[in-house]
Design a protein around this motif. Structure first.
Motif, PDB file in Angstrom:
ATOM      1  N   GLN A 230      30.515 -13.292 -31.261  1.00 35.93           N
ATOM      2  CA  GLN A 230      30.964 -12.134 -31.802  1.00 35.93           C
ATOM      3  C   GLN A 230      31.116 -12.584 -33.526  1.00 35.93           C
ATOM      4  O   GLN A 230      31.446 -11.721 -34.343  1.00 35.93           O
ATOM      5  CB  GLN A 230      32.193 -11.542 -31.529  1.00 35.93           C
ATOM      6  CG  GLN A 230      31.913 -10.586 -30.237  1.00 35.93           C
ATOM      7  CD  GLN A 230      31.639 -11.284 -28.953  1.00 35.93           C
ATOM      8  OE1 GLN A 230      32.737 -12.101 -28.663  1.00 35.93           O
ATOM      9  NE2 GLN A 230      30.847 -10.885 -28.386  1.00 35.93           N
ATOM     10  N   MET A 231      30.866 -14.013 -33.783  1.00 34.55           N
ATOM     11  CA  MET A 231      31.125 -14.133 -35.073  1.00 34.55           C
ATOM     12  C   MET A 231      29.620 -14.109 -35.876  1.00 34.55           C
ATOM     13  O   MET A 231      28.656 -14.363 -35.255  1.00 34.55           O
ATOM     14  CB  MET A 231      31.297 -15.917 -35.459  1.00 34.55           C
ATOM     15  CG  MET A 231      32.761 -15.915 -34.788  1.00 34.55           C
ATOM     16  SD  MET A 231      33.503 -17.587 -34.673  1.00 34.55           S
ATOM     17  CE  MET A 231      35.174 -17.626 -34.781  1.00 34.55           C
ATOM     18  N   ARG A 232      29.756 -13.692 -37.127  1.00 32.83           N
ATOM     19  CA  ARG A 232      28.497 -13.360 -37.942  1.00 32.83           C
ATOM     20  C   ARG A 232      28.085 -14.626 -38.680  1.00 32.83           C
ATOM     21  O   ARG A 232      28.829 -15.492 -39.170  1.00 32.83           O
ATOM     22  CB  ARG A 232      28.727 -12.301 -38.779  1.00 32.83           C
ATOM     23  CG  ARG A 232      29.356 -11.138 -38.357  1.00 32.83           C
ATOM     24  CD  ARG A 232      29.186  -9.979 -39.353  1.00 32.83           C
ATOM     25  NE  ARG A 232      30.697  -9.850 -39.825  1.00 32.83           N
ATOM     26  CZ  ARG A 232      31.140  -8.637 -40.456  1.00 32.83           C
ATOM     27  NH1 ARG A 232      30.625  -7.547 -40.234  1.00 32.83           N
ATOM     28  NH2 ARG A 232      32.470  -8.699 -40.902  1.00 32.83           N
ATOM     29  N   ILE A 233      26.757 -14.894 -38.510  1.00 27.25           N
ATOM     30  CA  ILE A 233      26.048 -15.944 -39.292  1.00 27.25           C
ATOM     31  C   ILE A 233      25.071 -15.196 -40.162  1.00 27.25           C
ATOM     32  O   ILE A 233      24.108 -14.583 -39.878  1.00 27.25           O
ATOM     33  CB  ILE A 233      25.210 -16.674 -38.238  1.00 27.25           C
ATOM     34  CG1 ILE A 233      26.158 -17.181 -36.981  1.00 27.25           C
ATOM     35  CG2 ILE A 233      24.605 -17.915 -39.190  1.00 27.25           C
ATOM     36  CD1 ILE A 233      25.319 -17.943 -36.197  1.00 27.25           C
ATOM     37  N   LEU A 234      25.451 -15.402 -41.428  1.00 28.32           N
ATOM     38  CA  LEU A 234      24.496 -14.685 -42.626  1.00 28.32           C
ATOM     39  C   LEU A 234      23.398 -15.714 -43.014  1.00 28.32           C
ATOM     40  O   LEU A 234      23.618 -16.930 -42.850  1.00 28.32           O
ATOM     41  CB  LEU A 234      25.464 -14.188 -43.883  1.00 28.32           C
ATOM     42  CG  LEU A 234      26.405 -12.861 -43.659  1.00 28.32           C
ATOM     43  CD1 LEU A 234      27.136 -12.904 -42.485  1.00 28.32           C
ATOM     44  CD2 LEU A 234      27.247 -12.979 -44.805  1.00 28.32           C
ATOM     45  N   TYR A 235      22.411 -15.114 -43.431  1.00 33.37           N
ATOM     46  CA  TYR A 235      21.296 -15.888 -44.098  1.00 33.37           C
ATOM     47  C   TYR A 235      21.604 -15.683 -45.604  1.00 33.37           C
ATOM     48  O   TYR A 235      21.639 -14.345 -46.186  1.00 33.37           O
ATOM     49  CB  TYR A 235      19.963 -15.586 -43.787  1.00 33.37           C
ATOM     50  CG  TYR A 235      18.788 -16.168 -44.880  1.00 33.37           C
ATOM     51  CD1 TYR A 235      18.757 -17.521 -44.610  1.00 33.37           C
ATOM     52  CD2 TYR A 235      18.431 -15.638 -45.630  1.00 33.37           C
ATOM     53  CE1 TYR A 235      17.954 -18.274 -45.347  1.00 33.37           C
ATOM     54  CE2 TYR A 235      17.252 -16.383 -46.658  1.00 33.37           C
ATOM     55  CZ  TYR A 235      17.361 -17.382 -46.265  1.00 33.37           C
ATOM     56  OH  TYR A 235      16.455 -18.110 -47.238  1.00 33.37           O
ATOM     57  N   GLY A 236      21.230 -16.701 -46.475  1.00 31.37           N
ATOM     58  CA  GLY A 236      21.344 -16.250 -48.233  1.00 31.37           C
ATOM     59  C   GLY A 236      20.424 -17.259 -48.646  1.00 31.37           C
ATOM     60  O   GLY A 236      20.228 -18.350 -48.185  1.00 31.37           O
ATOM     61  N   GLY A 237      19.566 -16.962 -49.631  1.00 35.40           N
ATOM     62  CA  GLY A 237      18.629 -17.656 -50.363  1.00 35.40           C
ATOM     63  C   GLY A 237      17.394 -16.818 -50.728  1.00 35.40           C
ATOM     64  O   GLY A 237      16.537 -16.456 -49.593  1.00 35.40           O
ATOM     65  N   SER A 238      17.302 -16.284 -51.779  1.00 35.13           N
ATOM     66  CA  SER A 238      16.195 -15.426 -52.415  1.00 35.13           C
ATOM     67  C   SER A 238      16.166 -14.093 -51.499  1.00 35.13           C
ATOM     68  O   SER A 238      14.635 -13.890 -51.179  1.00 35.13           O
ATOM     69  CB  SER A 238      14.990 -16.161 -52.414  1.00 35.13           C
ATOM     70  OG  SER A 238      15.389 -17.240 -53.550  1.00 35.13           O
ATOM     71  N   VAL A 239      17.162 -13.606 -50.823  1.00 33.14           N
ATOM     72  CA  VAL A 239      17.094 -12.291 -50.273  1.00 33.14           C
ATOM     73  C   VAL A 239      16.352 -11.050 -51.286  1.00 33.14           C
ATOM     74  O   VAL A 239      17.321 -11.151 -52.490  1.00 33.14           O
ATOM     75  CB  VAL A 239      18.268 -11.889 -49.322  1.00 33.14           C
ATOM     76  CG1 VAL A 239      17.882 -10.802 -48.714  1.00 33.14           C
ATOM     77  CG2 VAL A 239      18.524 -13.005 -48.299  1.00 33.14           C
ATOM     78  N   LEU A 250      15.879 -10.689 -37.608  1.00 33.62           N
ATOM     79  CA  LEU A 250      15.740 -11.980 -36.618  1.00 33.62           C
ATOM     80  C   LEU A 250      16.993 -12.207 -35.858  1.00 33.62           C
ATOM     81  O   LEU A 250      18.201 -11.869 -36.013  1.00 33.62           O
ATOM     82  CB  LEU A 250      15.623 -13.203 -37.814  1.00 33.62           C
ATOM     83  CG  LEU A 250      14.601 -13.233 -38.561  1.00 33.62           C
ATOM     84  CD1 LEU A 250      14.213 -14.239 -39.396  1.00 33.62           C
ATOM     85  CD2 LEU A 250      12.865 -13.271 -37.625  1.00 33.62           C
ATOM     86  N   ASP A 251      16.822 -12.926 -34.885  1.00 32.26           N
ATOM     87  CA  ASP A 251      17.752 -13.301 -33.707  1.00 32.26           C
ATOM     88  C   ASP A 251      18.768 -14.246 -34.457  1.00 32.26           C
ATOM     89  O   ASP A 251      18.578 -15.009 -35.188  1.00 32.26           O
ATOM     90  CB  ASP A 251      17.370 -14.027 -32.607  1.00 32.26           C
ATOM     91  CG  ASP A 251      16.654 -13.317 -31.572  1.00 32.26           C
ATOM     92  OD1 ASP A 251      16.676 -11.956 -31.697  1.00 32.26           O
ATOM     93  OD2 ASP A 251      16.118 -13.753 -30.677  1.00 32.26           O
ATOM     94  N   ASN A 252      20.115 -13.972 -34.092  1.00 36.59           N
ATOM     95  CA  ASN A 252      21.168 -14.419 -34.783  1.00 36.59           C
ATOM     96  C   ASN A 252      21.456 -14.419 -36.228  1.00 36.59           C
ATOM     97  O   ASN A 252      22.184 -15.376 -36.814  1.00 36.59           O
ATOM     98  CB  ASN A 252      21.032 -16.078 -34.393  1.00 36.59           C
ATOM     99  CG  ASN A 252      21.412 -16.559 -33.120  1.00 36.59           C
ATOM    100  OD1 ASN A 252      22.325 -15.817 -32.414  1.00 36.59           O
ATOM    101  ND2 ASN A 252      20.420 -16.992 -32.322  1.00 36.59           N
ATOM    102  N   VAL A 253      20.770 -13.360 -36.874  1.00 39.27           N
ATOM    103  CA  VAL A 253      21.068 -12.820 -38.201  1.00 39.27           C
ATOM    104  C   VAL A 253      21.952 -11.715 -38.200  1.00 39.27           C
ATOM    105  O   VAL A 253      21.642 -10.597 -37.978  1.00 39.27           O
ATOM    106  CB  VAL A 253      19.797 -12.847 -39.217  1.00 39.27           C
ATOM    107  CG1 VAL A 253      20.183 -12.507 -40.675  1.00 39.27           C
ATOM    108  CG2 VAL A 253      18.825 -14.242 -39.222  1.00 39.27           C
ATOM    109  N   ASP A 254      23.032 -11.846 -38.636  1.00 46.93           N
ATOM    110  CA  ASP A 254      24.241 -10.866 -38.567  1.00 46.93           C
ATOM    111  C   ASP A 254      24.574 -10.375 -40.007  1.00 46.93           C
ATOM    112  O   ASP A 254      25.602  -9.667 -40.338  1.00 46.93           O
ATOM    113  CB  ASP A 254      25.357 -11.555 -37.902  1.00 46.93           C
ATOM    114  CG  ASP A 254      25.089 -12.200 -36.530  1.00 46.93           C
ATOM    115  OD1 ASP A 254      24.345 -11.493 -35.705  1.00 46.93           O
ATOM    116  OD2 ASP A 254      25.520 -13.497 -36.373  1.00 46.93           O
ATOM    117  N   GLY A 255      23.817 -10.793 -41.013  1.00 44.83           N
ATOM    118  CA  GLY A 255      23.875 -10.332 -42.334  1.00 44.83           C
ATOM    119  C   GLY A 255      23.360 -10.967 -43.377  1.00 44.83           C
ATOM    120  O   GLY A 255      22.627 -11.934 -42.998  1.00 44.83           O
ATOM    121  N   VAL A 256      23.409 -11.013 -44.582  1.00 43.13           N
ATOM    122  CA  VAL A 256      22.998 -11.807 -45.537  1.00 43.13           C
ATOM    123  C   VAL A 256      23.803 -11.735 -46.862  1.00 43.13           C
ATOM    124  O   VAL A 256      24.775 -10.869 -46.960  1.00 43.13           O
ATOM    125  CB  VAL A 256      21.512 -10.831 -46.403  1.00 43.13           C
ATOM    126  CG1 VAL A 256      20.187 -10.966 -45.414  1.00 43.13           C
ATOM    127  CG2 VAL A 256      21.860  -9.275 -46.335  1.00 43.13           C
TER     128      VAL A 256
END
Ligand code: PGA
Length: 274
Positions: A230-239, A250-256
């Motif tokens: 239930q913990m969020r894993i965000l992606y960052g970098g040139s979004v 994408l799987d396991n991407v819970d935000g940006v």
């Protein structure tokens, strides 16, 4: 789990510019889809102006006194009343004291913040913050009532040397060393930000994001056994608006966590609604 769509304004915007962008965002976003939350990490000097521009009671009441503020936000963390939140870009791990130039968790709560970033790569690499110091900030901010987005990611040299996993494990274990294993899942998120993709226009490809996020989920499960999923894993970098929907799907991407493309309300709102 709601996706967290976060704007990192870095060292941009005066108070007036920040307030205008918040108002434009509120207008462009309207009622957010129920699976989205927004967080704006504004410069310290603009947080107060941003908070006053938000319509929610939780934010307005935060200005009554710092005590009221802490109570309001502790309640908001458990059961958020709104889906648009403010955050600080950094914090010092002490309640108050002779720390010239620093900002305490209480000061951020007093400016209606729910969140704080720790360990952003610009602080690690430009300001020289160690993994251990990032860990102290993370634990102290959580204890003080802020929800934390802990940023981690490898440099290009580390990736090319095959050290992705070792770097993420090291940053994670020092980063959460003082965090209780039973912390509520909405209080701590990770942001995977490969240093080579930040501000460079070079976005990580889907397979690179999938690999790193799956690894982080696995790492989370070891420490936060019951609540890691239930913990969020965000992606960052040139979004950007044109790659956001692919990344967020994408799987396991819970935000940006968005830097450059979050500065204009029009572009950030397209990312939030992607
Ligand atoms: P960017 O920055 O979107 O401009 O690459 C992301 C970040 O630093 O959080």
């Amino acid at each position: 789990m709601k996706k967290l769509m976060a704007a990192n304004w870095k060292m941009y915007k005066t108070r007036v510019q920040a307030e205008e962008t918040i108002k434009d965002l509120l207008r462009l976003l309207g009622d957010l889809p129920s699976d989205r939350e927004v967080a704006v990490f504004a410069p310290f000097t603009a947080l107060d102006a941003c908070g006053r521009a938000l319509p929610y009671d939780a934010c307005r009441r935060a200005f009554d006194s710092s005590d009221a503020c802490v109570r309001v936000h502790q309640k908001a963390s458990g059961q958020p009343a709104a889906s648009f939140f403010l955050g600080g870009q950094d914090v010092y791990p002490a309640a108050e004291g002779a720390f010239t130039g620093e900002i305490s968790p209480g000061m951020l709560l007093d400016c209606a913040c729910r969140f704080v970033l720790t360990g952003h790569s610009e602080r690690r690499h430009i300001l020289g913050e160690s993994n251990e110091f990032v860990g102290r900030k993370t634990a102290f901010a959580l204890e003080a009532g802020l929800d934390v987005v802990l940023c981690l990611g490898e440099t290009l040299e580390e990736r090319e040397a095959g050290k992705l996993e070792a770097v993420l494990r090291e940053q994670f274990s020092a980063g959460v060393a003082g965090v209780p294993g039973d912390i509520a899942p909405q209080r701590l998120s990770l942001a995977y930000e490969p240093v080579w993709a930040i501000g460079t226009g070079r976005v990580a490809g889907p397979s690179e994001i999938l690999e790193a996020h799956a690894l982080l989920r696995d790492i989370l499960r070891k420490k936060f056994v019951a609540q890691a999923d239930q913990m969020r894993i965000l992606y960052g970098g040139s979004v950007k608006p044109d790659n956001a929907s692919q990344i967020i799907g994408l799987d396991n991407v819970d935000g940006v966590l968005v830097g450059g493309a979050s500065l204009e309300a029009e572009s950030f709102s397209r990312i939030v609604l992607a």
